[in-house]
Design an enzyme around this catalytic site. Structure first.
Site, PDB file in Angstrom:
ATOM      1  N   LYS A 172       0.614  -1.056   0.424  1.00  0.00           N
ATOM      2  CA  LYS A 172       0.125  -0.036  -0.011  1.00  0.00           C
ATOM      3  C   LYS A 172       0.524   0.905   0.154  1.00  0.00           C
ATOM      4  O   LYS A 172       1.594   1.208   0.993  1.00  0.00           O
ATOM      5  CB  LYS A 172      -0.790   0.000   0.784  1.00  0.00           C
ATOM      6  N   GLY A 223       7.379   4.611   8.063  1.00  0.00           N
ATOM      7  CA  GLY A 223       5.859   6.245   8.292  1.00  0.00           C
ATOM      8  C   GLY A 223       6.829   6.813   9.788  1.00  0.00           C
ATOM      9  O   GLY A 223       7.597   6.595  10.317  1.00  0.00           O
ATOM     10  N   SER A 224       5.573   7.864  10.346  1.00  0.00           N
ATOM     11  CA  SER A 224       5.988   8.570  11.518  1.00  0.00           C
ATOM     12  C   SER A 224       5.957   7.075  12.584  1.00  0.00           C
ATOM     13  O   SER A 224       5.483   6.671  12.892  1.00  0.00           O
ATOM     14  CB  SER A 224       4.832   9.247  11.386  1.00  0.00           C
ATOM     15  N   THR A 225       6.093   7.759  13.869  1.00  0.00           N
ATOM     16  CA  THR A 225       6.572   7.223  14.966  1.00  0.00           C
ATOM     17  C   THR A 225       4.660   7.167  15.122  1.00  0.00           C
ATOM     18  O   THR A 225       4.420   6.244  16.098  1.00  0.00           O
ATOM     19  CB  THR A 225       7.276   8.277  16.221  1.00  0.00           C
ATOM     20  N   THR A 227       1.777   6.692  13.569  1.00  0.00           N
ATOM     21  CA  THR A 227       1.562   5.838  13.021  1.00  0.00           C
ATOM     22  C   THR A 227       2.747   5.015  13.339  1.00  0.00           C
ATOM     23  O   THR A 227       1.420   3.434  13.748  1.00  0.00           O
ATOM     24  CB  THR A 227       1.530   5.992  11.693  1.00  0.00           C
ATOM     25  N   GLY A 228       3.544   3.694  13.639  1.00  0.00           N
ATOM     26  CA  GLY A 228       4.284   3.285  13.577  1.00  0.00           C
ATOM     27  C   GLY A 228       3.453   2.332  14.998  1.00  0.00           C
ATOM     28  O   GLY A 228       3.717   1.266  15.513  1.00  0.00           O
ATOM     29  N   GLU A 245      10.025   0.760  10.556  1.00  0.00           N
ATOM     30  CA  GLU A 245      10.786   1.903  10.323  1.00  0.00           C
ATOM     31  C   GLU A 245      10.947   3.421  10.266  1.00  0.00           C
ATOM     32  O   GLU A 245       9.964   3.674   9.419  1.00  0.00           O
ATOM     33  CB  GLU A 245      11.834   2.300   8.733  1.00  0.00           C
ATOM     34  N   CYS A 279      14.338  10.683   6.384  1.00  0.00           N
ATOM     35  CA  CYS A 279      14.281  10.007   7.520  1.00  0.00           C
ATOM     36  C   CYS A 279      15.521  10.448   8.516  1.00  0.00           C
ATOM     37  O   CYS A 279      15.410  10.603   9.656  1.00  0.00           O
ATOM     38  CB  CYS A 279      13.743   9.038   8.163  1.00  0.00           C
ATOM     39  N   GLU A 376       9.970  16.785  14.850  1.00  0.00           N
ATOM     40  CA  GLU A 376      11.096  16.541  13.392  1.00  0.00           C
ATOM     41  C   GLU A 376       9.896  17.478  12.749  1.00  0.00           C
ATOM     42  O   GLU A 376       9.056  16.807  12.278  1.00  0.00           O
ATOM     43  CB  GLU A 376      11.028  15.152  13.194  1.00  0.00           C
TER      44      GLU A 376
END
Ligand code: NAD
Length: 473
Positions: A172, A223-225, A227-228, A245, A279, A376
């Site tokens: 995706k 993706g972002s932390t 969302t992780g 990641e 990143c 960030e």
């Protein structure tokens, strides 16, 4: 090519699939609609996962050399179309064209290099009465979720190890940069058996459906932390394996003996390449007080020579931000920096008009707890920070929830090395930055991620470890 006249479909079970609902893809340099792509339903995702599940036994039963040969064919096929894919990439992502084409060619090289790797079968014991061997087996179906900053590279980083180790994939792309992944799916239809490589496009909820899906065994997410964390929580329902990641707030530390003239340019690009949507971009630049003023002057001088503009203009070195949300976020950070009265020594003024353009912005020694230092930015805003003591700068560099990368710059290599040893990050570079290779593991410490990509370590993350023991007669 300024507009796209063709349609894009998802790839499910080796066929092109459209959907009733669509997502508009915008060109971030003009805010014009570039294309409309399918917005997958849950049924589409179920079909893709079912196709992958059905393809699994046969794909896993091929030898690793046979799977690698298919991956190499795939790499050749998309590399040959690098100009076409690069153009579409620039239109949807904003990255200057040469860089976009280069990314496609680079991704093909990475695909081929990773496809050469073999996880060894390891004999752990071979005694008169007992034999023990460690092998790796595929996990099943891999769900691959990719962000918008490197839509081709990051897709290939995941597709390759997953398929090499025998796991069919459902991939995706990000909702704002789906075109290149859809095109990779189209190319894959003629190469892989149906169901082995599926591409579905949709919004964030499609990502969530994937992390919850009972028939997906592995999620590899970039993706972002924030969302992780959601991904990990949601994947825990079925104990999916996860590789995450995530974000970073990389420090670059410039030693007192560094020569500003030599290092300003590479450090500038470490911070601003790809409009700083990287990143592992340098996001906090610590410079020793002895050379601070000279360094800042040189950096600003160089920054003023760099052209920001539409990626289709060959003169542009930095494109727009990729999407409106990111644009608004970075604008807000600059506003906050101004309101707080910090010293902006370059950029900072955002021109009204079309496109998500933000000039290269450099902030002179803002406080350590200011938003521009702590957050960030993921956009072209760089705080330059003064330090006087090496113990102090190590502590400041490590004072973040992130731990992705970092760099040290200077002539005293022993000192640089000793600082590098103490930075709590997945990668540290000395006198260089952002050097990545399929042969070296890449991943984050702390809240920058779990697991690694690349190298045998990264490939092993798409497998289970299995121990086989034999009692000999
Ligand atoms: P994001 O987290 O918003 O989105 C990434 C992907 O996740 C997109 O495909 C999105 O649709 C999907 N997604 C969103 N919500 C989801 C959910 N609840 N469940 C599952 N999937 C969901 O990130 P972004 O803004 O697209 O990317 C920027 C971030 O990515 C930055 O923080 C950057 O540092 C990080 N990044 C990390 C690396 C790395 O290797 N560590 C590389 C590139 C980018």
């Amino acid at each position: 090519m300024n507009t796209v006249t063709r349609e894009f479909s998802m790839t499910i079970n080796g066929k092109g699939v459209t959907s009733e609902k669509t997502i508009k893809v915008l060109n971030p340099a003009t805010e014009e609609v570039v294309a409309q792509v399918p917005d997958a339903t849950q049924e589409d995702l179920n079909n893709a996962v079912r196709a992958a599940r059905e393809a699994f036994p046969k794909w896993a039963a091929l030898s690793v050399d046979e799977r690698a040969a298919k991956l190499e064919e795939f790499a050749d096929a998309f590399s040959k179309r690098s100009e076409e894919i690069g153009n579409l990439f620039t239109l949807e992502m904003g990255r200057p064209l040469q860089g976009a084409i280069g990314e496609v060619i680079g991704a093909a090289k990475t695909c081929k290099a990773l496809a050469q790797k073999r996880l060894p079968r390891e004999i752990l014991e071979d005694k008169e009465h007992h034999f023990v061997e460690k092998v790796h087996t595929p996990l099943g179906v891999a769900g691959l979720i990719v962000p918008w900053n490197f839509p081709v590279t990051l897709a290939i980083w995941k597709i390759t190890p997953a398929l090499l180790t025998g796991n069919p994939v459902v991939i995706k792309p990000a909702p704002t940069t789906p075109i290149t992944a859809l095109l990779l799916g189209e190319i894959a239809r003629d190469i892989f058996p149906p169901g082995v490589l599926n591409v579905v496009s949709g919004g964030n909820e499609l990502g969530q459906w994937m992390t919850e899906h009972p028939d997906i065994n592995k999620i590899s997410f970039t993706g972002s932390t924030a969302t992780g964390k959601k991904v990990m929580k949601s994947a825990s329902g079925t104990l999916k394996r996860v590789t995450l990641e995530l974000g970073g707030n990389d420090a670059a530390i410039v030693l007192e003996d560094a020569n500003p003239k030599e290092i300003v340019e590479p450090i500038f690009w470490a911070a601003f390449r790809n409009t700083a949507q990287v990143c592992i971009a340098t996001k906090r630049l610590f410079v020793h007080e002895k050379i601070y003023d000279e360094f800042l002057k040189e950096l600003v001088q160089f920054a003023k020579t760099v052209k920001v503009g539409n990626g289709l203009d060959p003169a542009s070195q930095i494109g727009p931000l990729q999407n409106k949300m990111q644009f608004e976020k970075v604008k807000d950070l600059i506003e906050d920096t101004k309101k707080s009265g910090f010293n902006i020594v370059c950029g900072g003024e955002i021109e009204e008009g079309n496109g998500y353009f933000i000039p290269v912005t450099i902030v002179d020694n803002p406080p350590e707890d200011s938003r521009v230092v702590v957050e960030e930015a993921f956009g072209p805003v760089l705080p330059v920070l003064k330090y006087s003591d090496y113990e102090e700068v190590i502590a400041r560099a490590n004072n973040t929830e992130y731990g992705l990368g970092g760099s040290v710059w200077g002539n005293d290599l022993d000192r640089a090395r000793s600082i590098a040893e103490r930075l709590d990050t997945g990668t540290v570079w000395i006198n260089e930055a952002q050097v990545l290779s399929p042969h070296f593991p890449f991943g984050g410490h702390k809240q920058s991620g779990i697991g690694v990509e690349h190298s045998l370590d990264g490939i092993a993350e798409y497998t289970n470890t299995k121990t086989i023991m034999v009692k000999k007669k």
